[in-house]
Design a protein around this motif. Sequence first.
Motif, PDB file in Angstrom:
ATOM      1  N   SER A   1      -6.630  14.387 -11.276  1.00 23.80           N
ATOM      2  CA  SER A   1      -7.720  13.251 -10.271  1.00 23.80           C
ATOM      3  C   SER A   1      -8.654  13.734 -10.160  1.00 23.80           C
ATOM      4  O   SER A   1     -10.235  13.042 -10.258  1.00 23.80           O
ATOM      5  CB  SER A   1      -7.419  13.802  -8.388  1.00 23.80           C
ATOM      6  N   GLU A   2      -8.775  15.251 -10.467  1.00 17.69           N
ATOM      7  CA  GLU A   2      -9.847  15.590 -10.615  1.00 17.69           C
ATOM      8  C   GLU A   2     -11.468  14.789 -11.886  1.00 17.69           C
ATOM      9  O   GLU A   2     -12.609  14.402 -12.438  1.00 17.69           O
ATOM     10  CB  GLU A   2     -10.578  16.976 -11.244  1.00 17.69           C
ATOM     11  N   HIS A   3     -10.404  14.711 -13.305  1.00 17.39           N
ATOM     12  CA  HIS A   3     -11.125  14.284 -14.568  1.00 17.39           C
ATOM     13  C   HIS A   3     -11.101  12.701 -14.048  1.00 17.39           C
ATOM     14  O   HIS A   3     -11.953  12.131 -14.347  1.00 17.39           O
ATOM     15  CB  HIS A   3      -9.621  13.845 -14.894  1.00 17.39           C
ATOM     16  N   ALA A   4     -10.314  12.310 -13.254  1.00 17.09           N
ATOM     17  CA  ALA A   4     -10.261  10.443 -13.283  1.00 17.09           C
ATOM     18  C   ALA A   4     -11.593  10.441 -11.962  1.00 17.09           C
ATOM     19  O   ALA A   4     -12.223  10.136 -12.430  1.00 17.09           O
ATOM     20  CB  ALA A   4      -9.390  10.085 -11.974  1.00 17.09           C
ATOM     21  N   PHE A   5     -12.148  11.194 -11.075  1.00 20.71           N
ATOM     22  CA  PHE A   5     -13.407  11.887 -10.182  1.00 20.71           C
ATOM     23  C   PHE A   5     -14.067  11.290 -11.253  1.00 20.71           C
ATOM     24  O   PHE A   5     -15.661  11.171 -11.400  1.00 20.71           O
ATOM     25  CB  PHE A   5     -13.361  12.229  -9.262  1.00 20.71           C
ATOM     26  N   ASN A   6     -14.378  12.409 -11.846  1.00 19.18           N
ATOM     27  CA  ASN A   6     -15.361  12.560 -12.736  1.00 19.18           C
ATOM     28  C   ASN A   6     -15.826  11.310 -13.528  1.00 19.18           C
ATOM     29  O   ASN A   6     -16.779  11.017 -13.886  1.00 19.18           O
ATOM     30  CB  ASN A   6     -15.249  13.695 -13.846  1.00 19.18           C
ATOM     31  N   SER A   7     -14.467  10.568 -13.769  1.00 19.16           N
ATOM     32  CA  SER A   7     -14.676   9.520 -15.337  1.00 19.16           C
ATOM     33  C   SER A   7     -15.509   7.914 -14.034  1.00 19.16           C
ATOM     34  O   SER A   7     -16.334   8.078 -14.895  1.00 19.16           O
ATOM     35  CB  SER A   7     -13.397   8.933 -15.275  1.00 19.16           C
ATOM     36  N   ILE A   8     -15.076   8.549 -13.020  1.00 17.51           N
ATOM     37  CA  ILE A   8     -15.925   7.530 -12.157  1.00 17.51           C
ATOM     38  C   ILE A   8     -17.450   7.445 -11.676  1.00 17.51           C
ATOM     39  O   ILE A   8     -18.170   6.804 -12.291  1.00 17.51           O
ATOM     40  CB  ILE A   8     -15.743   6.863 -10.645  1.00 17.51           C
ATOM     41  N   ILE A   9     -17.746   9.018 -11.430  1.00 22.16           N
ATOM     42  CA  ILE A   9     -18.923   9.313 -10.955  1.00 22.16           C
ATOM     43  C   ILE A   9     -19.703   8.760 -12.417  1.00 22.16           C
ATOM     44  O   ILE A   9     -20.871   8.413 -12.484  1.00 22.16           O
ATOM     45  CB  ILE A   9     -18.999  10.566 -10.836  1.00 22.16           C
TER      46      ILE A   9
END
Length: 358
Positions: free
Chosen positions: A209-217
Amino acid sequence: MDRIKELLPKLKASLPTSVEVAILTDRTTTIRASVEDVQFTLMLAIALIVMVMFLFVRTLAATVIPSVAVPVSLVGTFGVMYLLGYSLNNLSLMALTIATGFVVDDAIVMIENIVRYIEEGDPPMQAVLKGAEQIGFTILSLTVSLIAVLIPLLFMGDIVGRLFREFAVTLSVTILVSAVVSLTLTPMMCARMLRHKPESEQGWFYRTSEHAFNSIIAFLRPDAALGATPSGCHAHRRHGHARDHGLAVYLCTKGFFPVQDTGVILGISEAPQTVSFAAMADRQQALARVILQDHAVESLSSFIGVDGTNATVNSGRIQINLKPLDERHVSAVEIIHRLQPELATVEGITLFCSRCKT
């Protein structure tokens, strides 16, 4: 209404056998359904808050804290409501449902600020003291500003004021209790339950989820998506404004108030102005016979003549009581559309049906 139904057999026993007593309209059915819907909405709001907190915080300990703060704040509000003599009705339950978002906001702001210091390496107690000291005034200012919005409702007069005063007081009390819980219980639970944990020791869900959030940002940042030039940023804003305006226009076309099916249809009948009272009664009864032939209609009440609502002899009113929704399986709007061609065949009178009585 339940006590009235219990007394009906005694009333029938005291009346002549030729007199039949029956319930024409039971409005408590829709009231009870509304209360059940509000209760379900309240429980669903709490469940969604817990789910969203776990999705973004991604730790069980940080999710438990607001999960405890919400019911504690609501239970505290119930105690104040009991002392004030308030009951659980549509207005008080609606206030509790709205306040659920305010309650969790205070807890989230406090937890987020404390977690920030814990992730920087501060001991839990020191992080709690620093975080609570910084965010305490913010919670107090938010509480005062939210209650200030409700001041007009608190001092509103007449019948409307008496109706909405319970709503305003319940909402204000919930906001106050949530502020107290966020300044006391929430920091204490953070000091006892939160601990710093390196990312390498986190589970797969946290890392994914951390990787997904960073990608969205990174995708949403204008300088990452369109370049750091001023023209790229302005283009990003224009596209965002156009999207927001299109969404606003779409929502306006859908209407602000949904059609509610309360099981009651109101109709206003109108005949020529030269009609007599006897002729008006015959034509009104003809409308009633057509309406009662519909299998979705339970009963109706009919009124003609000049009274507090009807201004002329040639006008009347019909209240159509429908069967429960699980028995008729069609909405009130569909029933109106089904009745319109049949009612048009009645000569010398026209019935105008409103969709529902609210």
